[in-house]
Structures are given as structure tokens and as C-alpha cells.
Scaffold this active site. Sequence first.
Site, PDB file in Angstrom:
ATOM      1  N   GLY A  40     -16.789  -2.887   1.911  1.00  0.00           N
ATOM      2  CA  GLY A  40     -16.595  -4.243   2.392  1.00  0.00           C
ATOM      3  C   GLY A  40     -15.727  -4.323   3.626  1.00  0.00           C
ATOM      4  N   LYS A  59     -12.741   6.545   9.285  1.00  0.00           N
ATOM      5  CA  LYS A  59     -13.069   5.195   8.833  1.00  0.00           C
ATOM      6  C   LYS A  59     -12.913   4.230   9.994  1.00  0.00           C
ATOM      7  CE  LYS A  59     -12.087   1.774   5.226  1.00  0.00           C
ATOM      8  NZ  LYS A  59     -11.354   1.513   3.958  1.00  0.00           N
ATOM      9  N   VAL A 111     -12.798  14.795   1.517  1.00  0.00           N
ATOM     10  CA  VAL A 111     -12.807  15.288   0.137  1.00  0.00           C
ATOM     11  C   VAL A 111     -14.224  15.683  -0.241  1.00  0.00           C
ATOM     12  CG1 VAL A 111     -12.245  14.775  -2.259  1.00  0.00           C
ATOM     13  CG2 VAL A 111     -10.893  13.737  -0.422  1.00  0.00           C
ATOM     14  N   ASP A 153      -7.141  -1.713  -6.659  1.00  0.00           N
ATOM     15  CA  ASP A 153      -8.591  -1.554  -6.807  1.00  0.00           C
ATOM     16  C   ASP A 153      -8.920  -0.192  -7.409  1.00  0.00           C
ATOM     17  OD1 ASP A 153     -11.234  -2.354  -6.705  1.00  0.00           O
ATOM     18  OD2 ASP A 153     -11.541  -1.721  -4.636  1.00  0.00           O
ATOM     19  N   LYS A 155     -10.614   2.287  -9.795  1.00  0.00           N
ATOM     20  CA  LYS A 155     -11.886   2.350 -10.519  1.00  0.00           C
ATOM     21  C   LYS A 155     -12.446   3.749 -10.329  1.00  0.00           C
ATOM     22  CE  LYS A 155     -14.189   0.309  -6.477  1.00  0.00           C
ATOM     23  NZ  LYS A 155     -14.978  -0.839  -5.977  1.00  0.00           N
ATOM     24  N   ASN A 158     -13.219   5.007  -6.834  1.00  0.00           N
ATOM     25  CA  ASN A 158     -12.123   5.236  -5.906  1.00  0.00           C
ATOM     26  C   ASN A 158     -11.280   6.458  -6.294  1.00  0.00           C
ATOM     27  OD1 ASN A 158     -12.722   3.280  -4.053  1.00  0.00           O
ATOM     28  ND2 ASN A 158     -11.404   1.726  -4.964  1.00  0.00           N
TER      29      ASN A 158
END
Length: 234
Positions: A40, A59, A111, A153, A155, A158
Site C-alpha cells: 500500500g 523500496k 532477505v 502490523d 502478521k 511481515n
Amino acid sequence: MAAPTVSPSPTGADDPRAAEAGIEATIPGYRLDQEIHRGGQGTIFAAEQLATRRRCAVKMLIGGRFASSAQRMRFEREVEVVAALRHPSIVTLYESGVSRRGEPWFAMEYVEGERLDEFVTRTRPSPRQLAALARRISEAIAYAHRRGVIHRDLKPGNVLVDAQGAPKVIDFGIARSTSEDTEPGVAPRTETGLLVGTLPYMSPEQVAGARADVDTRSDVYALGVILYELLTGR
């Protein structure tokens, strides 16, 4: 994340997704290859730091120079947060900047791994092994908490697990610093009533949009949900 296919162009410009993001040869010192994730807030590309030949991930802010001030502020906040964290189970940030086209970016550790839930489904670890994995993730989050950072966040998507079975917490895009609540003159980065996070893993106070009540315990709640899901498969 699976190893990406390298773009034939040294700048990544032959990849239509790279062209869409407007990244053609705009970050000096880096060669951008294939897009590996789009979220997002930003698009992540596999990349190489030319001076060191180091594999990394870059990023870039979605919207680039046309992004809103709020989007830029969240992106800058992620850079600040990740740059301040040095832990073996948290992704490492190398450097950041603004491209020639005015697009904010940052380079971080690449990673080579897979999502936590996919790793567990494939390897089927025992409950004891799952507990050991969860402990390493929890230690990373505890480290962030001691430095005043709330992830917000957490989860399975992530957390990446590498070939050695080591977890790495990623994506601090909506993280919050506890100093924002205590430093005089610092405006809140997230407005009260704004829902942030991923619903199945959000604590009740996050779901309610009660910003003042969201603290480190919200991350602990999410860690509990993650462990429950890994143990039960649902």
C-alpha cells in the site's frame, strides 16, 4: 521471498513494472532489477549496490514525487524507524535518499526467504520448534519496543524465514514511535479514528481506532494471534 528473475537491463528499465514506477536509472549507485513486492505504501525491487556488489532490496514510495505529504511523512518515518534498529531478526537499512526524479527511496538488506506461514506449512515444525521460532520473533519485537518503536502490523506476511530457519521482521511502514506521544510540539503521525494494520491481527484498541490506547501490548496481541495461527493452522 523467492529469488527474482534479473531484468536484462542494467537499470531495470526493460521491466514494464519498473518503467511504470518511473525508476529508470534514477538512483545513482544502484542497479534495479525485478519488482518483488508491491504494497500500500511502496514498491520493492531486487537490486545491487554497484560499489560493493552487494545484493539488496530497494523500496520506492508509490506515487513518487506526486505522493501526498502524508504518504511522504509515513515513508520518511519508516526510514527513521528501521535505521535506528540493529537486530539480527530485523531487516537492516543501508541508506536512503531521493532519486533524480524526486522519488523517495531506501535500500535495505535482501532477505532470501519465505513468508512465516508458508515456511511453517512447508516444513511442518513441531510445537517446540514453533515456540523457539516465535521466541526469536518476540525478542526482535521486544528489542524494538525498548527503543520506543511499535510495529503495529505484525502478521505472517511481515516475517520472512531464510534457508537457515532464521526469522526476519520486515515492513515498518506504519510503525509508531512512543516518543511522538511524549515529545512537546510533536504532532501525532496517525490521527485518532484512522484504522491502521491488518484486521485479523489487530488488537481491539486498534480496531476501535483508539490511538491513545495503542501501545506495545498491541504488538504482543498480534504475536499471540500469529502463534495461535501457526499452532492450529487457522
